[in-house]
Design a protein around this motif. Sequence first.
Motif, short mmCIF file in Angstrom:
data_model
loop_
_atom_site.label_atom_id
_atom_site.label_comp_id
_atom_site.label_asym_id
_atom_site.label_seq_id
_atom_site.Cartn_x
_atom_site.Cartn_y
_atom_site.Cartn_z
N SER A 166 0.83 -1.21 0.00
CA SER A 166 0.00 0.00 0.00
C SER A 166 0.86 1.25 0.00
CB SER A 166 -0.93 0.01 1.22
OG SER A 166 -1.88 -1.02 1.14
N TYR A 167 2.01 1.18 0.66
CA TYR A 167 2.90 2.33 0.74
C TYR A 167 3.42 2.75 -0.64
CZ TYR A 167 5.71 -1.91 1.04
OH TYR A 167 6.21 -3.17 0.82
N ALA A 170 0.43 5.11 -1.95
CA ALA A 170 -0.30 5.96 -1.01
C ALA A 170 -0.31 7.43 -1.40
CB ALA A 170 0.27 5.81 0.40
N ILE A 193 -1.33 3.08 6.03
CA ILE A 193 -0.67 4.19 5.34
C ILE A 193 -1.63 4.88 4.37
CG2 ILE A 193 0.31 2.94 3.35
CD1 ILE A 193 2.96 4.53 4.05
N LEU A 194 -2.64 4.18 3.88
CA LEU A 194 -3.66 4.83 3.06
C LEU A 194 -4.52 5.76 3.91
CD1 LEU A 194 -4.79 1.90 0.73
CD2 LEU A 194 -2.90 3.53 0.44
N SER A 197 -2.46 8.93 4.47
CA SER A 197 -2.36 9.79 3.30
C SER A 197 -3.70 10.48 3.01
CB SER A 197 -1.93 8.95 2.09
OG SER A 197 -1.50 9.78 1.04
N ALA A 271 5.68 5.87 6.88
CA ALA A 271 5.05 7.11 6.40
C ALA A 271 5.76 8.36 6.86
CB ALA A 271 3.59 7.15 6.85
N ALA A 275 4.03 10.74 4.25
CA ALA A 275 2.59 10.44 4.30
C ALA A 275 2.01 10.56 5.70
CB ALA A 275 2.32 9.04 3.75
#
Length: 380
Positions: A166-167, A170, A193-194, A197, A271, A275
């Motif tokens: 996912s990173y 993101a 992490i989504l 962000s 992140a 993020a």
Amino acid sequence: MSVALAGQFTTTPMTGMGGFLPLRFAPVDTDSRRSPVFEYRKTHHHQDNSGPGRERASSIWARVMRYSFQGISDTTGRADGMMPPRLRVGDKVRFVSPASTPDRERVLLAAAMLENWGLKVDLGENAFRKFAYLAGTDEERLADFNAALRDPDIRAIIATRGGKGSYRIADRLDFEAARHDPKFVVGFSDISILHFSLWKHCQLIGIHGALYGCDGGRIAEETSSSLQRLLMRSENVVISSREEEATSALTTTGTASGRLIGGNLDMIATAAGWALPDLNGAILLMEAVEMYLGQVDRHLTMLRKGGHLAGVVGIAVGQFTNFKPSSGITIIDLLRDHLGDLNVPILGGLPLGHGYSPLSVPIGSMAFLDTAARKLIIEQ
């Protein structure tokens, strides 16, 4: 309703209450559509978390729940969070795989559960694709996620699983689509992490949680009902610390209020610097699974020394699952060593993460942490 941080710690005794507790309660406006939460200031109190003091705290909590916030300004200067509309029977949700490839049978089991709630379920085009340890290429995974953000018929986006990846996407989400048509994003672990962000770019409130199965994939009733309430009902979320959780030993004293930001520790560290939202004035949630103690040590050292935890007003510690001691040092020892230096209230033992019967919580909502009552309450 606009609510935010009080901005400083105060220490104000309440006569006859046996400690220091929030002030300025205001009666609920029964004619308004505001959710029944309370106004508070961040406070410290020095009271044991057991015995009569804890009983007093529990009775006080029952009274606190009858009050609501008065408007207070957010000292961080951030916009109010965007709370997506609740789901209704007949709404359509979509499973997507922004990280690793899921087990098909587990996804279909979760889909059947959502359909039993009266929801319609469909799948992203690449939900079961496999590319090394990822569910397709970055472009394929990103296309599925952004298509769900842009589709007005989709009312919630549910990650099939976490894992890895996912990173990698993101920072490329369609933030304009998220602002234009807010909808819940549901997931945890790598999906954290989504959430970071989406909050950083458009203050979208998400759900840290999933229909996560333990005991061989069985989804506990407590887990499913927690997610259903968040998705379909507007009510406050109260998470009680479980004494059987190892991290309950980290609980200190004090109370704190702020936006609940956080999730998986590995993703918090990943992140940082690009993020991760500003944590000034926030209650930081953290959980983790199957990491070496040295990895946790490196992550927390970087976060502290890099200034990423500056201004955090409280720590909500979830489940740290499948950690083995190293040379006599446990994960609890390590967490206490790092988190204790922050000098903020810590509430451990929260059933949030990869452990037994995990619950779901909104990320980005205002929260109140009370170590004496051993509760984390999140405004809806």
